[in-house]
Write a protein that holds these residues in place. Structure first.
Motif, PDB file in Angstrom:
ATOM      1  N   PHE A   1       0.843  -1.195   0.000  1.00  0.00           N
ATOM      2  CA  PHE A   1       0.000   0.000   0.000  1.00  0.00           C
ATOM      3  C   PHE A   1       0.880   1.247   0.000  1.00  0.00           C
ATOM      4  CE2 PHE A   1      -2.958  -2.836   2.677  1.00  0.00           C
ATOM      5  CZ  PHE A   1      -3.520  -3.386   1.535  1.00  0.00           C
TER       6      PHE A   1
ATOM      7  N   ALA B   1      -2.618   4.600   2.411  1.00  0.00           N
ATOM      8  CA  ALA B   1      -3.824   3.928   2.906  1.00  0.00           C
ATOM      9  C   ALA B   1      -4.798   4.889   3.584  1.00  0.00           C
ATOM     10  CB  ALA B   1      -3.443   2.814   3.882  1.00  0.00           C
TER      11      ALA B   1
ATOM     12  N   SER C   1      -7.950  -1.141   4.374  1.00  0.00           N
ATOM     13  CA  SER C   1      -7.848  -0.916   2.931  1.00  0.00           C
ATOM     14  C   SER C   1      -9.062  -1.409   2.156  1.00  0.00           C
ATOM     15  CB  SER C   1      -6.609  -1.643   2.394  1.00  0.00           C
ATOM     16  OG  SER C   1      -6.767  -3.048   2.570  1.00  0.00           O
TER      17      SER C   1
ATOM     18  N   LEU D   1      -4.262   4.313  -2.829  1.00  0.00           N
ATOM     19  CA  LEU D   1      -3.826   3.132  -2.076  1.00  0.00           C
ATOM     20  C   LEU D   1      -2.687   2.456  -2.832  1.00  0.00           C
ATOM     21  CD1 LEU D   1      -4.535   1.288   0.419  1.00  0.00           C
ATOM     22  CD2 LEU D   1      -5.813  -0.127  -1.220  1.00  0.00           C
TER      23      LEU D   1
END
Length: 477
Positions: free
Chosen positions: A242, A245, A387, A450
């Motif tokens: 990621f 996030a 996420s 993300l």
């Protein structure tokens, strides 16, 4: 999920006269929960070298709405009971929203500011992709209370004197990928002067109501074990790294295209092993993802793959391919990845998918996966870094095949893409694959920021190398 599909005597007092109402089914309910967060906005985008015939296109869409009542429906939320309904008026109402060159330019500049696109020099392919992403992130379904929202919207953009784009934006509860493909084909035939279906169609049924009885049931203890397995596995799954996030998310797209020779080699390699293209794509995605993390050579990484299946041919009654609505189901498999070749992993992942299909898990696990999807939407903290990632990659069992280049030339159709947003609940990579006139074209939808565009572009480029090299090494041996 069955409790969400019960009807009430009068779910919407404001329902217009002569309209019909039906409660959504369990799977449709899951999409009604997912779309406000950004997953499940299906977009069909057409890039044209000729001005689109707006009046003909408008009339075509009205005729299609008459043939497919689901497309003239509104989705309404009864907030008192937390139930969703399709409310279907007797007459079509879609209006194409036009954007002149100045309005289009403002959108392009707005979308490019702070993003990864070149702000000063949009060539046509980039322009089309920016507009595609803009449409995927136009969420008219954030609030379904009151009068509700239409399931379909249309926009026409004038990019320049020689370039135009038309987009249809649909709620996935009313239109899965197979339905979107059928819709696109029907539009192109009608606009091209062909005859389409014009008779009044019947409102569709929820998938849960047409699953064969012998395939839908599962023992209570088995359901409990499977739910526990899905839940525990989620904590052990590997994810693509990621990048950000915390920031608000949008869906972005990276395209991956193969030439005719590369496509032929890949399809031949799959056929020789008795597997489908989805197995090779998923395997390349897992191998490239593991490589991006620079792990020690012998360290395993467990990845989840979601395979989406068009169930129309196995329902009762059997539905034709142009029966619109949502009739896909999903199978989730997990795989340990550590140094396998493309074909080793492709065969293993595809075999596990087929074994699950043969056990009817795409039907028996449907309510379990819907329930877990809704729970994750309500509690993002149940997923890594909040996420909302439930899998590494999602693929479709069957690739869309399109050999209609001649019709496209007559209409001035230079490019088209069909895909759906995935920045709410979903995978890191949602793959929408088409073989168009013998050439594989994949749209990878991912949640930004993300994952960054550079990160996904590098991953997708690596996937292509894995697929091409896998075929080349086979041809040389």
């Amino acid at each position: 999920m069955a409790q969400h599909s019960k009807s009430h005597d009068n779910p919407n007092p404001q329902t217009m006269p002569d309209s019909t109402t039906r409660p959504v089914g369990g799977t449709e309910f899951s999409w009604c929960k997912a779309v406000p967060g950004g997953t499940g906005i299906t977009v069909l985008g057409l890039l044209l070298s000729k001005p689109p015939p707006i009046s003909i296109l408008q009339n075509t869409l009205h005729n299609i709405q008459n043939s497919h009542p689901i497309l003239r429906s509104k989705i309404h939320l009864d907030s008192a009971t937390n139930t969703f309904h399709f409310v279907t008026p007797p007459n079509p109402s879609i209006q194409i929203q036009p954007f002149d060159p100045q309005s289009t330019l403002r959108i392009l500049q707005s979308e490019s500011n702070g993003h990864d696109h070149n702000n000063n020099n949009h060539h046509h392919a980039d322009t089309f992709q920016i507009l595609l992403e803009h449409e995927m992130n136009r969420n008219t379904w954030r609030d379904l209370s009151g009068d509700g929202s239409d399931v379909i919207y249309a926009s026409a953009y004038e990019i320049s004197d020689e370039r135009f784009a038309v987009f249809l934006r649909l709620h996935t509860a009313a239109c899965d990928r197979a339905a979107a493909v059928a819709l696109l084909r029907e539009i192109l035939v009608r606009v091209g002067g062909g005859e389409g279906k014009t008779e009044e169609g019947m409102m569709n049924m929820a998938i849960e109501d047409v699953i064969p009885v012998e395939k839908r049931n599962k023992a209570f203890w088995a359901r409990g074990l499977d739910m526990l397995g899905y839940s525990l596995n989620a904590f052990r799954l590997g994810n693509l790294g990621f990048v950000d996030a915390d920031s608000p998310r949008r869906s972005r797209v990276v395209r991956l295209q193969f030439n005719a020779d590369e496509t032929h080699s890949l399809v031949t390699g799959c056929k020789s092993r008795g597997i489908k293209l989805c197995g090779a794509i998923a395997a390349a995605g897992m191998i490239a993802s593991r490589a991006s993390k620079h792990l020690p050579e012998h360290q395993k990484e467990k990845y989840a793959v979601v395979t989406l299946i068009d169930c129309r041919s196995s329902l009762d009654p059997v539905l034709c391919s142009n029966h619109l609505g949502f009739y896909h189901s999903a199978i989730m498999n997990t795989h340990d990845v550590c140094g396998e070749t493309l074909w080793e992993l492709a065969e293993r992942s595809y075999t596990s998918f087929v074994n699950a299909m043969n056990c009817n898990k795409h039907f028996s696990d449907m309510s379990d996966l819907n329930y877990l999807m809704c729970k994750a939407i309500e509690n993002p903290g149940l997923t890594p870094s909040s996420s909302l990632r439930t899998a590494l990659i999602s693929v479709f069992e069957d690739t869309v095949i399109d050999d209609s280049a001649e019709i496209h030339k007559e209409l001035g159709l230079e490019d088209y893409v069909g895909c759906a947003s995935a920045h709410g609940i979903g995978p890191s990579l949602a793959v929408f694959d088409t073989i168009r006139d013998g050439k594989l074209d994949c749209a990878f939808v991912y949640p930004w920021p993300l994952h960054s565009r550079e990160q996904i572009q590098e991953l997708v480029n690596h996937m292509k190398r894995i697929l091409v090299d896998g075929c080349n090494s086979e041809n040389q041996s």
